[in-house]
Scaffold this motif. Sequence first.
Motif, PDB file in Angstrom:
ATOM      1  N   ILE A 148       0.841  -1.232  -0.221  1.00  0.00           N
ATOM      2  CA  ILE A 148      -0.066  -0.031   0.036  1.00  0.00           C
ATOM      3  C   ILE A 148       0.898   1.298   0.086  1.00  0.00           C
ATOM      4  CG2 ILE A 148      -1.710   1.195   1.445  1.00  0.00           C
ATOM      5  CD1 ILE A 148      -2.426  -1.681   2.193  1.00  0.00           C
ATOM      6  N   HIS A 178       8.789   9.081   4.223  1.00  0.00           N
ATOM      7  CA  HIS A 178       9.922   9.750   4.626  1.00  0.00           C
ATOM      8  C   HIS A 178      10.820  10.410   3.606  1.00  0.00           C
ATOM      9  CE1 HIS A 178       8.268   9.239   8.681  1.00  0.00           C
ATOM     10  NE2 HIS A 178       8.296   8.220   8.541  1.00  0.00           N
ATOM     11  N   MET A 200      17.264   4.524   0.642  1.00  0.00           N
ATOM     12  CA  MET A 200      16.047   3.791   1.152  1.00  0.00           C
ATOM     13  C   MET A 200      16.110   3.001   2.487  1.00  0.00           C
ATOM     14  SD  MET A 200      13.562   1.298  -1.072  1.00  0.00           S
ATOM     15  CE  MET A 200      11.967   0.661  -0.508  1.00  0.00           C
ATOM     16  N   PHE A 249       9.927 -14.021   0.848  1.00  0.00           N
ATOM     17  CA  PHE A 249       9.520 -12.833  -0.039  1.00  0.00           C
ATOM     18  C   PHE A 249      10.764 -11.972  -0.487  1.00  0.00           C
ATOM     19  CE2 PHE A 249       8.050  -8.453  -0.410  1.00  0.00           C
ATOM     20  CZ  PHE A 249       6.916  -8.740  -1.403  1.00  0.00           C
ATOM     21  N   SER A 281      13.063 -13.162  -3.341  1.00  0.00           N
ATOM     22  CA  SER A 281      12.349 -13.119  -4.615  1.00  0.00           C
ATOM     23  C   SER A 281      12.508 -11.766  -4.914  1.00  0.00           C
ATOM     24  CB  SER A 281      11.181 -13.993  -4.700  1.00  0.00           C
ATOM     25  OG  SER A 281      10.274 -13.382  -3.908  1.00  0.00           O
ATOM     26  N   HIS A 282      13.004 -10.851  -4.080  1.00  0.00           N
ATOM     27  CA  HIS A 282      12.909  -9.500  -4.615  1.00  0.00           C
ATOM     28  C   HIS A 282      14.188  -8.660  -4.648  1.00  0.00           C
ATOM     29  CE1 HIS A 282       8.463 -10.303  -3.877  1.00  0.00           C
ATOM     30  NE2 HIS A 282       8.420  -8.858  -4.535  1.00  0.00           N
ATOM     31  N   SER A 283      14.309  -7.422  -5.217  1.00  0.00           N
ATOM     32  CA  SER A 283      15.450  -6.889  -5.213  1.00  0.00           C
ATOM     33  C   SER A 283      15.394  -5.627  -4.577  1.00  0.00           C
ATOM     34  CB  SER A 283      16.027  -6.933  -6.748  1.00  0.00           C
ATOM     35  OG  SER A 283      16.599  -5.883  -7.335  1.00  0.00           O
ATOM     36  N   LYS A 340      17.685  -1.661  -3.687  1.00  0.00           N
ATOM     37  CA  LYS A 340      18.671  -0.807  -4.283  1.00  0.00           C
ATOM     38  C   LYS A 340      19.897  -1.201  -3.423  1.00  0.00           C
ATOM     39  CE  LYS A 340      16.507   3.167  -6.297  1.00  0.00           C
ATOM     40  NZ  LYS A 340      16.040   4.553  -6.201  1.00  0.00           N
ATOM     41  N   PRO A 341      21.052  -0.893  -3.965  1.00  0.00           N
ATOM     42  CA  PRO A 341      22.182  -0.874  -3.192  1.00  0.00           C
ATOM     43  C   PRO A 341      22.310   0.125  -2.149  1.00  0.00           C
ATOM     44  CG  PRO A 341      22.953  -1.239  -5.565  1.00  0.00           C
ATOM     45  CD  PRO A 341      21.418  -0.808  -5.429  1.00  0.00           C
ATOM     46  N   LYS A 389      11.796   6.303  10.887  1.00  0.00           N
ATOM     47  CA  LYS A 389      11.255   6.913   9.649  1.00  0.00           C
ATOM     48  C   LYS A 389      11.661   6.199   8.426  1.00  0.00           C
ATOM     49  CE  LYS A 389      11.320  11.809  11.643  1.00  0.00           C
ATOM     50  NZ  LYS A 389      10.450  11.109  12.526  1.00  0.00           N
ATOM     51  N   PRO A 390      11.075   4.884   8.492  1.00  0.00           N
ATOM     52  CA  PRO A 390      11.434   3.997   7.047  1.00  0.00           C
ATOM     53  C   PRO A 390      10.652   4.574   5.846  1.00  0.00           C
ATOM     54  CG  PRO A 390       9.926   3.051   8.443  1.00  0.00           C
ATOM     55  CD  PRO A 390      10.181   4.520   9.202  1.00  0.00           C
ATOM     56  N   ASP A 391      10.835   3.990   4.880  1.00  0.00           N
ATOM     57  CA  ASP A 391      10.295   4.212   3.627  1.00  0.00           C
ATOM     58  C   ASP A 391       9.257   3.360   3.396  1.00  0.00           C
ATOM     59  OD1 ASP A 391      11.771   6.723   2.285  1.00  0.00           O
ATOM     60  OD2 ASP A 391      13.307   5.179   2.613  1.00  0.00           O
ATOM     61  N   LEU A 392       9.524   2.069   3.794  1.00  0.00           N
ATOM     62  CA  LEU A 392       8.595   0.865   3.644  1.00  0.00           C
ATOM     63  C   LEU A 392       8.514  -0.031   4.849  1.00  0.00           C
ATOM     64  CD1 LEU A 392       6.995  -0.837   1.662  1.00  0.00           C
ATOM     65  CD2 LEU A 392       9.158  -1.937   1.057  1.00  0.00           C
ATOM     66  N   SER A 431       4.785   3.790   3.327  1.00  0.00           N
ATOM     67  CA  SER A 431       4.023   2.599   2.404  1.00  0.00           C
ATOM     68  C   SER A 431       4.309   1.384   3.475  1.00  0.00           C
ATOM     69  CB  SER A 431       4.793   2.385   1.044  1.00  0.00           C
ATOM     70  OG  SER A 431       4.778   3.617   0.421  1.00  0.00           O
ATOM     71  N   LEU A 446       3.957  -2.914   3.425  1.00  0.00           N
ATOM     72  CA  LEU A 446       3.865  -3.966   2.344  1.00  0.00           C
ATOM     73  C   LEU A 446       3.506  -5.192   3.217  1.00  0.00           C
ATOM     74  CD1 LEU A 446       6.591  -4.879  -0.358  1.00  0.00           C
ATOM     75  CD2 LEU A 446       5.149  -6.598   0.705  1.00  0.00           C
TER      76      LEU A 446
END
Lengths: 167, 168
Positions: free
Chosen positions: A142, A148, B1, B20, B23-25, B27-28, B106-109, B139, B141
């Motif tokens: 979502i 941030h 990030m 999960f 199977s994902h990538s 950013k360095p 303060k994470p992005d995800l 965001s 997940l």
Amino acid sequence: MKVIIALDDSPYAKHVLDLVCRRHWPLDVEFKILHVIEPLCADAGLALDYPDIARGIEEQRARFAEKLCADARHRLEKHFPEARVHFELREGRAKNEIVLAAADWEANRIIIGAHGKNVCPHNLMGSVSRSVAERSPCSVEIIRSGSHAQTEKNTASKKEAELKAGR
Amino acid sequence: MKVLLALDNSQELADCIYDFLASHSFKPGTEFVLVNIIENCLPAAVGALTPVMVLELNQDLCRESERLLRGFALKLRDLLHSPNIRELSRAGSAGPCILALADEEKPDLIVLGSHMRKGLSRAFLGSVSAYVCAAAKCSVLVVAGGKKDEKHRSLGQSTNMKMEEAKI
């Protein structure tokens, strides 16, 4: 990896796409842009009273939806030349169709904006995203514009603009 | 990030989140904050236990949490080849704990697992993922727990049944 990007015609959809473009994806990623056309005319009783006008509106909405998906597809293909990008238009209730599309396509992830068109400051999460998150057969992301990183990026660009203006 | 990975002291969800991530990538340079939440489940049983037993149980939970966190962090370092992984442990109600930590870090995800509880169990037990999704500022997940194929199949079956009912 199969990723469904659920887009609507709200300004929030652009933000979802921006975020997808900023992310790193595995080489085998396959995107499907999904747009659901909700049965607007049938609810309003317009289709019964004014069938020609209703048909015109439906056609216009379908054209708009196709353009929205085609633009999004073009943007993703430009950003990720090696990825396969499909788009699909469905008719029905968005909260059901997104979940069904994920099941039909055996998607690994659904990406959806936290808000749709009915953005209200008290509504922290839209009803479609809530319903999809609860019933989805796969993982759901979502997206919120107030992340941030985005805030920091905006602050940085504001500072740059101020500096330029100062010069 | 910056990514906040939330575990709930269960190996099952930790495995789901690991699969999960595998199977994902990312950013360095992505920074990961790994947090394990120990839910306050003891007060309900306190009446039947002596203070010493409660203390021992708490110590067991903490040891288990540390073991889970360390094991997960090691696996994650091997998988992502990233040194930016921090481990944290928190005790309390999972939803508010995750949100409080998100305000600090303060994470992005935020990545968290879902037990996919349905119906009454959801109504009674509540849902951490629903709580975090509704109130987080960034965001979120939600990684689906259980086997993906089974869920797709069960959803497909229920859809077919609904369509058949509609036809009748």
